[in-house]
Design a protein around this motif. Structure first.
Motif, PDB file in Angstrom:
ATOM      1  N   ARG A  82       0.627  -1.186  -0.597  1.00  0.00           N
ATOM      2  CA  ARG A  82       0.005  -0.036   0.628  1.00  0.00           C
ATOM      3  C   ARG A  82       1.159   0.966   0.161  1.00  0.00           C
ATOM      4  N   SER A  83       1.789   1.220   0.755  1.00  0.00           N
ATOM      5  CA  SER A  83       2.558   2.127   0.602  1.00  0.00           C
ATOM      6  C   SER A  83       3.637   2.610  -0.749  1.00  0.00           C
ATOM      7  N   ILE A  84       4.339   1.575  -1.476  1.00  0.00           N
ATOM      8  CA  ILE A  84       4.317   1.704  -2.464  1.00  0.00           C
ATOM      9  C   ILE A  84       3.385   2.230  -3.751  1.00  0.00           C
ATOM     10  N   VAL A  85       2.198   1.883  -3.566  1.00  0.00           N
ATOM     11  CA  VAL A  85       1.352   3.039  -4.950  1.00  0.00           C
ATOM     12  C   VAL A  85       1.067   3.922  -3.933  1.00  0.00           C
ATOM     13  N   GLY A  86       1.207   4.325  -3.037  1.00  0.00           N
ATOM     14  CA  GLY A  86       1.025   5.782  -2.360  1.00  0.00           C
ATOM     15  C   GLY A  86       3.045   6.225  -3.521  1.00  0.00           C
ATOM     16  N   MET A  87       3.488   5.601  -2.990  1.00  0.00           N
ATOM     17  CA  MET A  87       4.889   6.001  -3.596  1.00  0.00           C
ATOM     18  C   MET A  87       4.403   6.604  -5.362  1.00  0.00           C
ATOM     19  N   ILE A  88       4.062   5.927  -6.178  1.00  0.00           N
ATOM     20  CA  ILE A  88       3.676   5.534  -7.862  1.00  0.00           C
ATOM     21  C   ILE A  88       2.702   7.075  -7.016  1.00  0.00           C
ATOM     22  N   GLU A  89       1.916   7.234  -6.944  1.00  0.00           N
ATOM     23  CA  GLU A  89       1.273   8.543  -7.126  1.00  0.00           C
ATOM     24  C   GLU A  89       2.198   9.578  -6.328  1.00  0.00           C
ATOM     25  N   ASP A  90       3.130   9.700  -5.219  1.00  0.00           N
ATOM     26  CA  ASP A  90       3.558  10.854  -5.454  1.00  0.00           C
ATOM     27  C   ASP A  90       4.766  11.566  -5.873  1.00  0.00           C
ATOM     28  N   GLN A  91       4.562  10.399  -7.071  1.00  0.00           N
ATOM     29  CA  GLN A  91       6.001  10.289  -8.075  1.00  0.00           C
ATOM     30  C   GLN A  91       7.097  10.222  -7.819  1.00  0.00           C
ATOM     31  N   ARG A  92       7.450   9.723  -7.357  1.00  0.00           N
ATOM     32  CA  ARG A  92       8.062   8.936  -6.445  1.00  0.00           C
ATOM     33  C   ARG A  92       9.451   8.407  -6.981  1.00  0.00           C
ATOM     34  N   THR A  93      10.773   8.305  -7.504  1.00  0.00           N
ATOM     35  CA  THR A  93      11.376   7.964  -9.060  1.00  0.00           C
ATOM     36  C   THR A  93      11.114   6.230  -8.732  1.00  0.00           C
ATOM     37  N   CYS A  94      11.577   5.622 -10.227  1.00  0.00           N
ATOM     38  CA  CYS A  94      11.009   4.286 -10.319  1.00  0.00           C
ATOM     39  C   CYS A  94      12.406   3.996  -9.592  1.00  0.00           C
ATOM     40  N   VAL A  95      13.959   4.204  -9.162  1.00  0.00           N
ATOM     41  CA  VAL A  95      14.245   3.424  -8.949  1.00  0.00           C
ATOM     42  C   VAL A  95      14.137   3.434  -6.714  1.00  0.00           C
ATOM     43  N   GLU A  96      13.616   4.345  -6.643  1.00  0.00           N
ATOM     44  CA  GLU A  96      13.065   4.262  -5.536  1.00  0.00           C
ATOM     45  C   GLU A  96      12.164   3.153  -5.320  1.00  0.00           C
ATOM     46  N   VAL A  97      11.103   3.517  -6.594  1.00  0.00           N
ATOM     47  CA  VAL A  97      10.091   1.855  -6.434  1.00  0.00           C
ATOM     48  C   VAL A  97      10.426   0.789  -6.408  1.00  0.00           C
ATOM     49  N   ALA A  98      11.265   1.170  -7.513  1.00  0.00           N
ATOM     50  CA  ALA A  98      11.858  -0.422  -7.441  1.00  0.00           C
ATOM     51  C   ALA A  98      12.586  -0.864  -6.574  1.00  0.00           C
ATOM     52  N   GLN A  99      13.331  -0.484  -5.653  1.00  0.00           N
ATOM     53  CA  GLN A  99      13.848  -1.019  -4.714  1.00  0.00           C
ATOM     54  C   GLN A  99      12.826  -1.224  -3.400  1.00  0.00           C
ATOM     55  N   GLN A 100      11.868  -0.797  -3.202  1.00  0.00           N
ATOM     56  CA  GLN A 100      10.765  -1.210  -2.446  1.00  0.00           C
ATOM     57  C   GLN A 100       9.733  -2.150  -3.116  1.00  0.00           C
ATOM     58  N   LEU A 101       9.307  -2.327  -4.528  1.00  0.00           N
ATOM     59  CA  LEU A 101       8.808  -3.818  -4.610  1.00  0.00           C
ATOM     60  C   LEU A 101      10.152  -4.906  -4.817  1.00  0.00           C
ATOM     61  N   GLN A 102      11.383  -4.662  -4.400  1.00  0.00           N
ATOM     62  CA  GLN A 102      12.152  -5.900  -4.133  1.00  0.00           C
ATOM     63  C   GLN A 102      12.597  -5.894  -2.944  1.00  0.00           C
ATOM     64  N   ALA A 103      11.781  -5.234  -1.903  1.00  0.00           N
ATOM     65  CA  ALA A 103      11.715  -5.909  -0.445  1.00  0.00           C
ATOM     66  C   ALA A 103      10.491  -6.770   0.225  1.00  0.00           C
ATOM     67  N   VAL A 104       9.760  -5.751  -1.015  1.00  0.00           N
ATOM     68  CA  VAL A 104       8.155  -6.971  -0.417  1.00  0.00           C
ATOM     69  C   VAL A 104       8.230  -7.625  -1.387  1.00  0.00           C
ATOM     70  N   GLU A 105       9.384  -8.419  -2.839  1.00  0.00           N
ATOM     71  CA  GLU A 105       8.970  -9.987  -3.265  1.00  0.00           C
ATOM     72  C   GLU A 105       9.774 -10.584  -2.225  1.00  0.00           C
ATOM     73  N   ASN A 106      10.931  -9.831  -1.619  1.00  0.00           N
ATOM     74  CA  ASN A 106      11.710 -10.618  -0.579  1.00  0.00           C
ATOM     75  C   ASN A 106      10.917 -11.379   0.823  1.00  0.00           C
ATOM     76  N   ALA A 107       9.962 -10.311   1.167  1.00  0.00           N
ATOM     77  CA  ALA A 107       9.606 -10.941   2.248  1.00  0.00           C
ATOM     78  C   ALA A 107       8.143 -11.988   1.617  1.00  0.00           C
ATOM     79  N   ILE A 108       7.689 -11.742  -0.214  1.00  0.00           N
ATOM     80  CA  ILE A 108       6.705 -12.857   0.178  1.00  0.00           C
ATOM     81  C   ILE A 108       6.918 -14.288  -0.231  1.00  0.00           C
ATOM     82  N   ALA A 109       8.590 -13.681  -0.770  1.00  0.00           N
ATOM     83  CA  ALA A 109       8.983 -15.535  -0.754  1.00  0.00           C
ATOM     84  C   ALA A 109       9.823 -15.822   0.483  1.00  0.00           C
ATOM     85  N   SER A 110      10.211 -15.498   1.500  1.00  0.00           N
ATOM     86  CA  SER A 110      10.188 -15.736   2.863  1.00  0.00           C
ATOM     87  C   SER A 110       9.347 -16.156   3.334  1.00  0.00           C
ATOM     88  N   ALA A 111       7.483 -15.576   3.324  1.00  0.00           N
ATOM     89  CA  ALA A 111       6.562 -16.050   3.784  1.00  0.00           C
ATOM     90  C   ALA A 111       6.607 -17.406   2.879  1.00  0.00           C
TER      91      ALA A 111
END
Length: 88
Positions: free
Chosen positions: A23-52
């Motif tokens: 949800r916070s990543i969606v907010g980042m995209i809506e706030d037009q944060r940089t693609c690098v910042e968004v990609a970094q956070q998406l990677q963190a979520v992907e890692n968390a899901i893989a860990s689960a």
């Protein structure tokens, strides 16, 4: 027969945290944060899901396969293991 999986509470906690992170990543995209910042956070979520997912599969191995004799038998346990192992 229903099994009690003691690790499921921790897995749910991880997934809820990942959902909040998404949800916070969606907010980042809506706030037009940089693609690098968004990609970094998406990677963190992907890692968390893989860990689960790993925790769930390891729990299955530790609990369901160990108790196969009490349930539907070893053949069923092996079939379930083959099914779940494709998600590893």
């Amino acid at each position: 027969m229903a099994h009690v999986h003691t690790s499921h509470a921790a897995i749910i906690k991880r997934l809820n945290r990942a959902a909040g992170h998404m949800r916070s990543i969606v907010g980042m995209i809506e706030d037009q944060r940089t693609c690098v910042e968004v990609a970094q956070q998406l990677q963190a979520v992907e890692n968390a899901i893989a860990s689960a997912k790993r925790a769930l599969i390891n729990d299955h191995i530790d609990h369901c396969l160990v108790h196969a004799e009490e349930g539907q038998g070893p053949e069923h346990a092996i079939a379930e293991f083959r099914a779940i192992s494709k998600y590893w």
